[in-house]
Design an enzyme around this catalytic site. Structure first.
Site, mmCIF file in Angstrom:
data_model
loop_
_atom_site.group_PDB
_atom_site.id
_atom_site.type_symbol
_atom_site.label_atom_id
_atom_site.label_comp_id
_atom_site.label_asym_id
_atom_site.label_seq_id
_atom_site.Cartn_x
_atom_site.Cartn_y
_atom_site.Cartn_z
ATOM 1 N N ARG A 75 52.462 41.147 36.871
ATOM 2 C CA ARG A 75 53.709 41.879 36.751
ATOM 3 C C ARG A 75 53.672 43.041 37.730
ATOM 4 O O ARG A 75 52.777 43.877 37.671
ATOM 5 C CB ARG A 75 53.799 42.394 35.310
ATOM 6 N N THR A 79 58.608 47.143 39.627
ATOM 7 C CA THR A 79 59.823 46.414 39.213
ATOM 8 C C THR A 79 59.671 45.748 37.847
ATOM 9 O O THR A 79 60.660 45.349 37.238
ATOM 10 C CB THR A 79 60.142 45.297 40.226
ATOM 11 N N ASP A 132 46.487 47.414 28.303
ATOM 12 C CA ASP A 132 46.548 46.295 29.252
ATOM 13 C C ASP A 132 45.513 45.244 28.845
ATOM 14 O O ASP A 132 44.307 45.454 28.959
ATOM 15 C CB ASP A 132 46.271 46.804 30.669
ATOM 16 N N ASP A 154 42.968 44.066 31.589
ATOM 17 C CA ASP A 154 41.946 45.079 31.889
ATOM 18 C C ASP A 154 40.940 45.215 30.751
ATOM 19 O O ASP A 154 39.738 45.374 30.979
ATOM 20 C CB ASP A 154 42.612 46.432 32.158
HETATM 21 O O1 LIG Z 1 56.316 40.284 29.351
HETATM 22 P P1 LIG Z 1 55.986 40.935 30.664
HETATM 23 O O2 LIG Z 1 56.738 42.218 30.857
HETATM 24 O O3 LIG Z 1 56.116 40.022 31.830
HETATM 25 O O4 LIG Z 1 54.473 41.434 30.548
HETATM 26 C C1 LIG Z 1 53.482 40.645 30.035
HETATM 27 C C2 LIG Z 1 52.518 40.230 31.102
HETATM 28 O O5 LIG Z 1 51.771 41.366 31.541
HETATM 29 C C3 LIG Z 1 50.373 41.084 31.425
HETATM 30 O O6 LIG Z 1 49.870 40.518 32.579
HETATM 31 P P2 LIG Z 1 49.546 41.427 33.870
HETATM 32 O O7 LIG Z 1 50.727 41.499 34.783
HETATM 33 O O8 LIG Z 1 48.974 42.725 33.426
HETATM 34 O O9 LIG Z 1 48.473 40.560 34.629
HETATM 35 P P3 LIG Z 1 46.921 40.376 34.243
HETATM 36 O O10 LIG Z 1 46.892 39.444 33.060
HETATM 37 O O11 LIG Z 1 46.349 39.781 35.475
HETATM 38 O O12 LIG Z 1 46.353 41.716 33.916
HETATM 39 C C4 LIG Z 1 50.330 40.110 30.268
HETATM 40 O O13 LIG Z 1 49.138 39.404 30.185
HETATM 41 C C5 LIG Z 1 51.548 39.256 30.504
HETATM 42 O O14 LIG Z 1 51.301 38.168 31.395
HETATM 43 O O1 LIG Z 2 51.517 46.337 26.746
HETATM 44 C C1 LIG Z 2 51.343 45.518 27.673
HETATM 45 C C2 LIG Z 2 52.409 45.044 28.460
HETATM 46 C C3 LIG Z 2 52.152 44.146 29.449
HETATM 47 N N1 LIG Z 2 50.882 43.732 29.651
HETATM 48 C C4 LIG Z 2 49.847 44.180 28.897
HETATM 49 O O2 LIG Z 2 48.695 43.777 29.115
HETATM 50 N N2 LIG Z 2 50.109 45.076 27.937
HETATM 51 MG MG LIG Z 3 47.181 43.184 33.064
#
Ligand SMILES: O=P(O)(O)OC[C@H]1O[C@H](OP(=O)(O)OP(=O)(O)O)[C@H](O)[C@@H]1O
Ligand SMILES: O=c1cc[nH]c(=O)[nH]1
Ligand SMILES: [Mg+2]
Length: 213
Positions: free
Chosen positions: A108, A112, A204, A207
């Site tokens: 994400r 944006t 997150d 992370d």
């Molecule tokens: O519903 P949304 O607003 O799209 O957010 C949710 C997304 O955000 C996080 O991924 P992230 O972008 O942090 O990637 P990562 O899993 O690589 O940390 C999570 O694991 C989802 O995939």
């Molecule tokens: O709270 C949140 C939102 C998006 N992605 C995450 O990992 N945590």
């Molecule tokens: Mg993430």
């Protein structure tokens, strides 16, 4: 299991709720976090697979012949959204070892909040399979909606999403864009903050799973 709205279910099982509380705690480290996410995913898989069809077979036990049941007639694929969905994969594979695994890489954009696709690989016979998408967090719903846009190009048999925590905004977005998808989660939280994080959420998920922050 509680029906939050049509096609949206919240798991209220005490073991799931207890483990979810532990992963919300900011003092829970990556090792424990990873173990708990896998355990919750396994407990959720137990419920999500409740309606798998069975057929009768005869098995020879050391004492005689038993009429028994085996799962039959449905093929499954699980599809984690990278990275955080990876934390749920082993929990499902422990219960459904024959499932195939596809991967959808999305992150994400922090400005944006829109999902950016960087990798997609699904089993060849997706059209014959029931699909369970895995992602612990449903925040704006942009990532999950984009994942289902992609998977639907291959005409799968059915679609489910398993997440740990959902925001009301994400549920609204997913159920509007993909009303045919069944959504299973362990909690519906209060809201999103200005950075698109679920409040109170767990931070997150990627992370915390992989220790990258
Ligand atoms: O519903 P949304 O607003 O799209 O957010 C949710 C997304 O955000 C996080 O991924 P992230 O972008 O942090 O990637 P990562 O899993 O690589 O940390 C999570 O694991 C989802 O995939
Ligand atoms: O709270 C949140 C939102 C998006 N992605 C995450 O990992 N945590
Ligand atoms: Mg993430």
């Amino acid at each position: 299991m509680v029906e939050y709205k049509k096609n949206v279910y919240v798991f209220d099982h005490p073991l799931i709720q207890h483990k979810l509380t532990l992963i919300r705690d900011k003092n829970t480290g990556s090792k424990e976090f990873r173990e708990l996410v896998e355990e919750i995913a396994m407990l959720m898989a137990y419920e999500v697979t409740r309606n798998l069809p069975l057929k009768e077979v005869e098995i020879e036990t050391p004492v005689g012949v038993a009429k028994c049941k085996v799962i039959s007639g449905r093929k499954l694929a699980i599809v984690p959204i990278l990275r955080a969905g990876l934390g749920m994969v082993d929990g499902l594979l422990k219960l459904i070892p024959a499932a195939k695994v596809g991967h959808i890489g999305l992150y994400r954009d922090p400005q944006t909040l829109k999902p950016v696709e960087y990798y997609c690989k699904l089993p060849q016979d997706v059209h014959e399979r029931d699909i369970i998408v895995l992602d612990p967090m449903l925040a704006t719903g942009g990532s999950a909606s984009a994942a289902f846009d992609y998977i639907k190009r291959y005409n799968p048999q059915s679609l489910k999403l398993m997440c740990l925590i959902a925001a009301p905004e994400g549920i609204e977005r997913l159920t509007s864009a993909h009303p045919d998808v069944e959504l299973y989660c362990a909690a519906v939280d209060e809201k999103l903050n200005d950075h698109g994080y679920i409040v109170p959420g767990l931070g997150d998920a990627g992370d915390r799973l992989f220790g990258t922050k």
